[in-house]
Each structure stands twice: as C-alpha cells, then as structure tokens.
Motif scaffolding. Structure first.
Motif, PDB file in Angstrom:
ATOM      1  N   LEU A 527       0.730  -1.610   0.188  1.00 32.46           N
ATOM      2  CA  LEU A 527       0.308   0.013   0.117  1.00 32.46           C
ATOM      3  C   LEU A 527       0.390   1.078  -0.106  1.00 32.46           C
ATOM      4  O   LEU A 527       0.260   2.470  -0.145  1.00 32.46           O
ATOM      5  CB  LEU A 527      -1.247  -0.448   1.141  1.00 32.46           C
ATOM      6  N   GLY A 528       2.705   1.056   0.247  1.00 30.62           N
ATOM      7  CA  GLY A 528       3.343   2.275   0.219  1.00 30.62           C
ATOM      8  C   GLY A 528       2.134   3.186   2.102  1.00 30.62           C
ATOM      9  O   GLY A 528       2.716   4.121   1.220  1.00 30.62           O
ATOM     10  N   THR A 529       2.004   2.528   2.804  1.00 30.57           N
ATOM     11  CA  THR A 529       1.804   3.359   4.356  1.00 30.57           C
ATOM     12  C   THR A 529       2.726   2.587   5.512  1.00 30.57           C
ATOM     13  O   THR A 529       3.098   2.054   5.061  1.00 30.57           O
ATOM     14  CB  THR A 529       0.480   2.890   4.514  1.00 30.57           C
ATOM     15  N   ASP A 530       2.563   3.237   6.047  1.00 26.56           N
ATOM     16  CA  ASP A 530       2.959   3.423   8.113  1.00 26.56           C
ATOM     17  C   ASP A 530       1.600   2.853   8.825  1.00 26.56           C
ATOM     18  O   ASP A 530       2.075   3.055   9.630  1.00 26.56           O
ATOM     19  CB  ASP A 530       3.958   3.902   8.321  1.00 26.56           C
ATOM     20  N   ILE A 531       0.601   1.273   7.937  1.00 25.69           N
ATOM     21  CA  ILE A 531      -0.306   1.707   9.264  1.00 25.69           C
ATOM     22  C   ILE A 531       0.283   0.102  10.247  1.00 25.69           C
ATOM     23  O   ILE A 531       0.482  -0.590  10.096  1.00 25.69           O
ATOM     24  CB  ILE A 531      -1.251   1.164   8.261  1.00 25.69           C
ATOM     25  N   GLY A 532      -0.158   0.110  11.312  1.00 20.50           N
ATOM     26  CA  GLY A 532       0.466  -0.058  12.506  1.00 20.50           C
ATOM     27  C   GLY A 532      -0.267  -1.512  12.901  1.00 20.50           C
ATOM     28  O   GLY A 532      -2.031  -1.695  12.045  1.00 20.50           O
ATOM     29  N   GLU A 533      -0.074  -2.740  13.323  1.00 21.64           N
ATOM     30  CA  GLU A 533      -0.772  -3.610  12.960  1.00 21.64           C
ATOM     31  C   GLU A 533      -2.318  -3.874  13.960  1.00 21.64           C
ATOM     32  O   GLU A 533      -2.764  -4.323  13.448  1.00 21.64           O
ATOM     33  CB  GLU A 533       0.295  -4.841  13.503  1.00 21.64           C
ATOM     34  N   ASP A 534      -1.865  -2.840  14.857  1.00 20.18           N
ATOM     35  CA  ASP A 534      -2.549  -2.740  15.780  1.00 20.18           C
ATOM     36  C   ASP A 534      -4.171  -2.687  15.167  1.00 20.18           C
ATOM     37  O   ASP A 534      -5.508  -2.786  15.679  1.00 20.18           O
ATOM     38  CB  ASP A 534      -2.893  -2.225  17.001  1.00 20.18           C
ATOM     39  N   GLU A 535      -4.053  -1.671  14.448  1.00 20.26           N
ATOM     40  CA  GLU A 535      -4.842  -0.523  13.508  1.00 20.26           C
ATOM     41  C   GLU A 535      -5.115  -1.635  11.899  1.00 20.26           C
ATOM     42  O   GLU A 535      -6.489  -1.884  11.918  1.00 20.26           O
ATOM     43  CB  GLU A 535      -4.518   0.600  12.750  1.00 20.26           C
ATOM     44  N   MET A 536      -4.720  -2.427  11.719  1.00 21.55           N
ATOM     45  CA  MET A 536      -5.215  -3.744  11.021  1.00 21.55           C
ATOM     46  C   MET A 536      -6.255  -4.303  11.258  1.00 21.55           C
ATOM     47  O   MET A 536      -6.909  -4.970  10.759  1.00 21.55           O
ATOM     48  CB  MET A 536      -3.914  -3.917  10.502  1.00 21.55           C
ATOM     49  N   VAL A 537      -5.845  -4.710  12.610  1.00 25.08           N
ATOM     50  CA  VAL A 537      -6.461  -5.899  13.326  1.00 25.08           C
ATOM     51  C   VAL A 537      -8.129  -5.390  13.645  1.00 25.08           C
ATOM     52  O   VAL A 537      -8.930  -6.330  13.660  1.00 25.08           O
ATOM     53  CB  VAL A 537      -5.462  -6.337  15.008  1.00 25.08           C
ATOM     54  N   SER A 538      -8.056  -4.131  14.126  1.00 22.89           N
ATOM     55  CA  SER A 538      -9.122  -3.545  14.400  1.00 22.89           C
ATOM     56  C   SER A 538     -10.152  -2.936  13.277  1.00 22.89           C
ATOM     57  O   SER A 538     -10.771  -3.456  13.332  1.00 22.89           O
ATOM     58  CB  SER A 538      -9.266  -1.611  15.192  1.00 22.89           C
ATOM     59  N   ILE A 539      -9.433  -3.391  12.442  1.00 16.31           N
ATOM     60  CA  ILE A 539     -10.427  -3.171  10.821  1.00 16.31           C
ATOM     61  C   ILE A 539     -10.941  -4.545  10.183  1.00 16.31           C
ATOM     62  O   ILE A 539     -12.400  -4.144  10.344  1.00 16.31           O
ATOM     63  CB  ILE A 539      -9.816  -2.467   9.672  1.00 16.31           C
TER      64      ILE A 539
END
Length: 896
Positions: A527-539
């Motif tokens: 994605l070219g992003t820096d999204i945290g693992e916690d946010e991914m799990v939440s989504i």
C-alpha cells in the motif's frame, strides 16, 4: 442495489445526511450511484378530516367539502369523487402544494365555487392498490347512471321509482340516510317504495338521494358484479376515487410519514465480487465499519406450533449434487393468504419490489434482507411429497410463473417432484406450484446453487431474474438456514400460518473456513503506508474477520478474500484511501518496444508500400465454397478447417487455411469498381489443425495481390525479390513447383526459396480461378510465410569501407540448352568463382542465326576485384576459366 435508510437503521444507527452517507460509503469501497428522497416531490400535503359535505349547486356529481386540516378554520375543497363521507380521513393537497410527477396544486374555482386545494387519490400520490390494499373500492350500481352497451340489454326507465322491479328479487331503492360505522363500512337506510329497510354495505360511493339496485332476498345493495355489468355502463361508479386513510394519524399531520414517503433510498453499484452486499445486512456490515457504529443483527426465533414433523411429510433428493451445494427447506401449514402489513409493504416498495401477498412478500423480504433468494411451493402440487434437484431432461418443458413455456436442455437445473419439474432452480418457479388464494400448505426453499449453471441457464432462456442475478455471483452456502428460519419467523409474526417442526438441510460440501496469514510488513509495502498492526486488526475485526495472532479467519460470506492482497484492500479502504500519502512512483520502469515479429511486419509493410501496394485487412473466417473457387480438390487435406460454433452465416462459417480467397475477393471488388491498376498487401492469419489440446496452429502470411497494365509475372517477381533483398536474404531462388498448384497458371508460377527453405509461392492466378470470381483480368498473387521470412532474414549490415583497388570486368556469353534457366546459370557462375567475383549481371539472351535450334546464348557481365591488391589479367582470366569450367561441367553451357 437499492437500500432503504429506514430499514438500515434497524441494524446500525447512522447519524449522517444522504450526501455524507454516500461520500463515506463510496470512500470505503461501496460505490453510491445516487440517493433520493421518496417524498421529495410531495410537499404541503396534509391529513384532513371531512367535516361537512354539500352538493355543488352547478354540478350533478361534485361535492363542496369542509375539511379539518388541523388549522384554526376548515378549508373548503371541491371534489368530484363519490367515495367521500363525513368523518373520513383524506389526503389534502393544500394551496401551493406539489405532487409526484411535478404536479402543482393551487387554489381556484370549480364552476364558480372556491376550492383551496385538492383531495388526493392513490395515483396522485404515486401509489397503487398494492401499496394500500385496503384502499380498493368496490362501487355500488347507481341506477341513474346506467347506460347499457348492448342494444339488446334492457335499459332502465328514466322515471324509475323506488319499488320498481328490475329483475327477480332486485328492485329500485333510494338512499334515505347513510351513516359511517367503521372504515369502509356503512349503514344505509333505503326507501323501497312500500316502506323502508336498513342494510350494511362496504360500497363507498353512496350518498343520500342515490337510486340503487337492492336485492330484497339477500338484503344487500347490488354491485356492478351482482348486476353482471361492466364499469363502462356505469360511468360514475368507478373503482377509483379519493384515498380514504385507515392509518394512525390525525388532521394536520404531514402525509409523507403516513404513506411511507419519509424514507430515503441509496442506490449502490455492487461489483460482482461482493454478492454479500446485495442485501441489507451486507450493506449494514459495511456501514457499521465505515461509521464505526455498533451492528445489531437478529437471530431468527421460530416457535413451530403446527402438528407433525417436516421429515414425515417431505423428502428431498439432490442427484445433481455438484450443482447444489446446499438445500434447506421448511414447511408452513394452514396458510392465510392476505396483504402484508404496511411496514413490510413500505420497505419492499422502497427497495424497488412490488408487494403481492404476505407469503410472496416474505420470500422477497428475506431475499433483500439476507441476500438469499427463496422460493415458496404450494405443497399440494408436490407429487409424492418429494422434491428432487436434478438436471432437466433434453427437450423437457416447464411453464414458469410469467406464463411462458420454457423448453429446457440438460444444462438446466430444475426443482422437480416425482412426475415433473415444478421450478427452474435459482431462476423462477413453475406455474404448476404457484401460491394462490386457496393455498393451505407452503414449502419454503432456501438453497445454494452453482452460479455458473444458473447464469448459463438464464442466458439460454433469455430471462434474468433477481434470484439468478444473485446466484450467478456465488452465494454463501451457510446463509440458507438463517434465511429460511427468518422466513418462518416472519410467517409467525404476521399470523400468516403455522410453522411445522423440523428442517430438511442437505449439505453436499464440507464447509472449510479460509485462514490467511496477517503480514503487516507486506501489506504496508504493497500500500505504501505505515499502518500499525493494531489498526489492521481493529479494521478486520470490525468486518467480522476473526484474528488470532497472525492467523485471520475469513467470514463465510466473503468469498472474494483469498490472499494477502485482499486483506490489504480491506485495510486500505477503511484506513481511508484519502489517508494514504501521495508519493512519486518508485522502482524500475519497463522500456516498451516491438518484438522481432512486429519489427518484421512493419518492415514488410514499409517495403510493400514503397512499391505502391496498399494495405488491406480481411476477416479470418470464410465460406467453405471459397476452396471450390480456388480449385482445390474435394479430398485436398488443406480443406480441413475449424468450424465456428455460432457463425454469422454460411459465408463466414469456417476459419481459413489460406489467405488467397480473401485477397481475390478484394481484388475482384476493386476490378468491379473499375479501378485500373491495383496493388494490395496484407499480413493475415491462417488456422491449421494440429495444435495442442485440439487448438489451431496460427500462421501469419504476407499476401500480395495485383493486376493492371504495369503488372506481370516478372514485375511481381521483382517485388518479391525487393522484399527479400530488404531482408538481406541470400541465395534467393525461384523454382518451378514440383507439384501442380491448381490455383495458379501452370506456366507462370514459381515457388520462392531462400537456400533450401521454401518461403512461399507467387505467380499468375489460374484463369479458371479468375473466371470463378467473375473477372477476365490477369490477377497476380504471392503468399509468403512470415515465420520463413523471419528465418531467411540476413544478419544486420556491417560497415564495409569503399574498395581501394580497381575492378576488372569480363563479359562472357555461353550457349546452353533452352531448358536451362538464367537463375541456374547465375548460381553456377557464383559457385565456380574462386573468391574474386563481386557481381554478375545478365545483359543479353540471344536465339537465332549462329545458335543451334533448342539452344540459346546467354551473356553476363562479371565484375572481379581483390580487396587487398590490384588484380592482374592473369588472375582475372584464371577466375573466368574456373567459372566456364563449372558451367560446362554442371549445365553443359559452353563459351560461344
């Protein structure tokens, strides 16, 4: 897919207007096409109660009404409707109001009396009787209005009086008084001439003074049906009128909530990979995740109070198990067919579905809510108490619910009983099992059929239904049981019948949850992003994905999620595409260019155009008769062609194995258009048998065709030589064909060789072939194979400096047999040279005095040169002697 916002609010609270809702849902991946307010065209329409009614002094059918609309004073409205009575609640379009269709209402005068608005019927509000079944009007026959259509039918005397006999026990009677006793219920006092009587009726078009037909025996006022009359015979006794409201409302209320026009509808464009979003629940999941709102789903609860058990009454078999992943059925007994309640009708109408009756509406309601198509059978028409899911028999016929007789093939999937098909699986039910007014027992079917089979079956019959549109995209097999239970729950909720205990549930597959690995680094890299693992799990959890460590279990309804990239998409759309930073493209780019074959085609085209040839493009499919035109024998192996399964016609029914007919067709067309000199070329494909898996071998052919004053055999030969010279091909030879070519003139045809490799053929088209095309001109054609031209292509040119030393020229004339060709002589000359020969040119051919019969004299100019020194006469003579020796030895050609 239409979505009712009122229905959505049952599952998820969303505090956003239509614009905000549409933008947010679109950004999260659920594209909104349009939003609209169901009541946008209705304004200033109120609920009113009729207080007084008086006949219009200048009209025999109009009434002047005083209407309470919740204001300080009643409003006066003139109406021509005959079904209004004092005390009725009616829709009132006030002064400066608007109605569906852009209709504007303003106050005015009707025959001299002021009317401050209009009373509305169903049609003025954009509704019909299916939206409000209780509003159906059954008018009484008013005798003063009777005009028979049949001349032989007895008329009613103009001076008919109460008590006069009409027929049998039916007499004329005058309405002396009428009182409203309930909704569409009236108590009428009648003057029968010799007395009076009281009767009850539901006919709303009666008023004091009306003369009616009264059945003295049944104590009933006659309707048009009772008199066996048509509505046209009673012009004012129409089954249409003012919409008399039977809702929980009061004068002054805005009409839109009363008729369900206060809803807002959102139209989504659902992509084929998301069939789960073809339902209210599916879109509710998306809305809950988009707005970070709680999602409230309902687990159906079925009491099942009917006596007996389903498995004792019904048996289900699925011989076509590969086309039916799951089949679930339940039964309802003692069905009561009736209109659906208002809330259900409103939701169906908002979603674009027409209400029919409670049972049919329940199946449509569940299909919209759960995205699971359902069907309801009348159990009495299921012969033998058995349902069989099978392939149709070839030629089997079924009359579907739309009344059309469908002829089926073995590729169709049907629902059948022991004797015949009763429905097209996943498409439409059969007319022989339709739910009707006297249906008692109903079987609810909730199944998951093969999407490809349903799509092809519907396409073959030219019918695409709501059900087939969902099945063809691939549905969740685990959804069939909750859907059928929801249908049974609604049956009990609506009092539409008694649900039988027991469920038939046939599983023809083993459900296996899909488990993927959560790889945050790869997702961010993609994605070219820096999204945290916690946010991914939440989504993912918001979307009902189960996450344990790095293991993600995909919900059963998300068949589109099969890999890491799909998980990345889920993260991206709810993180927000607008939150992904914009960066310049990084990485290596691919430098485009032409393949070697494409370069060759462009080179050939350039050479042909330089020689005056125009490019043509022809179809690759031809008629089988084309092979006859070019004189191929009936048993010629080259006739074996691939046939097109759905040809446009016989003239385009096979794939060509030669380009010659296509070129001749275009040449003939130009000749018929009186074009004098024509040169054409094409790089076209031919299709030969022998490929892998029964596929064709596709070869490309350079086809050249020409006619005119400046074209003959040698001109075309020169064109072919020019092409080969441009390709730097060496050892080019034109050879008489070893076998007769029936398409070409036997004395003016040559096979083209480069070395020992046959490139193709060229020459004059056989006069009989030209005659088959209806022309008397001389056509010249060449057919050169591209793959052979590619192989014959010479090496790229290298720089060679100009010669520093002079050349020596020698002319020779040799006598040889007439049959020896110039080409053979040239080849022998080059072969006999000892390395000094640089060029050989023909400059004379002589026959006549001094040359024997059957002989000819051929003269060549030879250019000899050494690259490192000046030649001496002796060296040049030595080379010439070697050439002459070779000519004499190989061809019998001697120096003249």
């Amino acid at each position: 897919m239409n979505l009712s916002r009122k229905w959505l609010s049952e599952f998820v609270p969303v505090e956003a207007n239509d614009k905000e809702f549409a933008e947010a849902m679109t950004l999260s991946g659920s594209k909104v096409e349009v939003t609209y307010d169901l009541g946008a065209e209705i304004s200033n329409v109120l609920v009113g109660r009729v207080l007084e009614m008086a006949r219009h002094e200048n009209s025999d059918h109009m009434w002047v009404c005083q209407i309470d609309v919740g204001q300080a004073e009643p409003v006066q409205i003139v109406t021509g409707a005959w079904n209004v009575h004092v005390g009725d609640l009616v829709p009132v379009a006030m002064h400066k109001s608007t109605l569906p269709g852009g209709k504007k209402i303003e106050k005015g005068k009707l025959r001299g009396v002021v009317s401050n608005g209009m009373l509305c019927g169903l049609s003025e509000l954009g509704l019909d009787e299916r939206d409000f079944p209780y509003a159906v009007i059954t008018p009484a026959a008013i005798l003063g209005d009777y005009k028979p259509l049949d001349k032989e039918k007895p008329s009613i005397p103009a001076d008919i009086q109460p008590g006069h006999k009409i027929y049998g026990p039916v007499v004329a009677a005058k309405v002396a008084a009428i009182a409203v006793t309930g909704y569409s219920a009236y108590e009428v006092t009648l003057d029968t001439g010799d007395g009076s009587c009281t009767t009850s009726t539901t006919c709303p078009n009666l008023h004091e003074g009306d003369l009616v037909a009264y059945n003295t025996k049944a104590n009933a006022i006659c309707t048009l049906e009772d008199l066996h009359s048509q509505q046209a015979e009673f012009p004012h006794c129409i089954p249409d009128g003012i919409f008399i409201l039977n809702e929980d409302c009061k004068p002054g209320d805005d009409l839109k909530p009363v008729i369900g026009a206060d809803d807002h509808v959102v139209e989504f464009e659902i992509t084929p990979n998301r069939p789960d979003c073809l339902s209210v629940i599916g879109l509710a999941r998306e809305a809950a995740a988009t707005f970070n709102a709680p999602l409230t789903l309902h687990d159906p609860v079925v009491k099942g109070v009917a006596d007996g058990n389903l498995v004792e009454l019904l048996d289900v078999e699925t011989p076509a198990s590969d086309l039916c992943q799951r089949y679930t059925a339940r039964m309802v007994r003692n069905v009561k067919i009736a209109p659906s309640p208002k809330w259900m009708r409103e939701r169906l109408r908002a979603m674009g579905v027409r209400p029919i009756n409670n049972i049919v509406d329940i199946t449509n309601y569940v299909m919209l809510e759960y995205g699971q198509p359902m069907h309801a059978f009348d159990y009495r028409y299921v012969k033998g108490g058995k349902i069989i899911v099978r392939r149709a028999e070839e030629g089997e016929e079924l009359t579907t619910l739309d009344g059309q007789v469908r002829k089926l093939t073995a590729n169709h999937l049907v629902i059948a009983d022991e004797t015949r098909a009763v429905g097209l699986a996943g498409i439409m039910g059969g007319e022989n099992s339709e739910i009707v007014s006297d249906t008692v027992d109903v079987v609810f079917e909730s199944a998951c059929f093969d999407g490809t089979c349903i799509r092809k079956g519907a396409l073959a019959l030219g019918m695409r239904t709501e059900a087939s549109a969902k099945f063809e995209k691939g549905l969740d097999p685990l959804n069939t049981l909750p859907a059928v239970n929801r249908a049974c729950e609604l049956v009990e909720m609506l009092g539409a019948g008694e649900v039988l205990d027991g469920t038939i549930d046939i599983l023809n597959y083993v459900p296996q949850p899909r488990v993927l690995k959560l790889e945050p680094e790869k997702i961010n890299a993609l994605l070219g992003t820096d999204i945290g693992e916690d946010e991914m799990v939440s989504i993912l959890k918001k979307l009902d994905f189960q996450v344990e460590g790095d293991q993600v279990t995909v919900p059963s309804w998300r068949g589109d999620v099969i890999g890491m990239a799909d998980l990345a998409e889920e993260v991206a759309r709810f993180h927000g595409y607008n939150n992904i930073p914009t960066t310049l493209m990084r990485g290596q780019t691919t430098l485009g260019g032409f393949s070697e074959e494409e370069k060759l085609e462009r080179q050939l085209g350039s050479v042909c155009r330089s020689m005056g040839f125009d490019e043509i493009i022809t179809y690759s499919f031809i008629s089988p008769t084309c092979y006859d035109k070019i004189r191929w024998a009936a048993d010629d192996a080259r006739r074996e062609s691939f046939k097109i399964l759905n040809p446009l016609g016989e003239d385009t029914s096979i794939m060509r194995t030669t380009v010659l007919p296509s070129m001749l067709e275009i040449l003939t067309r130009n000749y018929n258009y009186r074009n004098q000199n024509v040169r054409l070329y094409e790089v076209g494909r031919i299709y030969l048998p022998g490929g892998e898996d029964g596929l064709a071998v596709e070869n490309k052919i350079l086809s050249m065709g020409a006619y005119g004053e400046d074209m003959d055999f040698y001109t075309l030969k020169g064109c072919v030589e020019a092409i080969l010279k441009d390709l730097r091909a060496s050892d080019v030879r034109f050879v008489v064909p070893s076998e007769t070519n029936p398409s070409y003139h036997p004395g003016r045809v040559a096979d083209v060789y480069v070395g020992e490799r046959r490139i193709g053929v060229m020459g004059q088209v056989h006069p009989l072939v030209a005659q088959n095309y209806g022309v008397d001109a001389q056509f010249y054609c060449a057919e050169l194979e591209l793959k052979e031209l590619m192989a014959a292509k010479g090496a790229d040119p290298e720089y060679v400096p100009l010669p520093k030393f002079p050349a020596v020229t020698r002319d020779i004339a040799v006598v040889c047999d007439e049959a020896v060709t110039v080409g053979a002589l040239e080849d022998c000359i080059r072969k006999g040279a000892k390395g000094l020969l640089k060029d050989c040119k023909l400059f004379d051919i002589y026959r006549g005095k001094g040359v024997d019969e059957g002989k000819k004299s051929v003269a060549f100019s030879l250019v000899l040169r050494a690259d490192d020194r000046s030649l001496t006469s002796e060296e040049a003579d030595e080379d010439v002697k070697s050439i002459l020796a070779a000519l004499e030895k190989d061809l019998g050609a001697i120096l003249r």
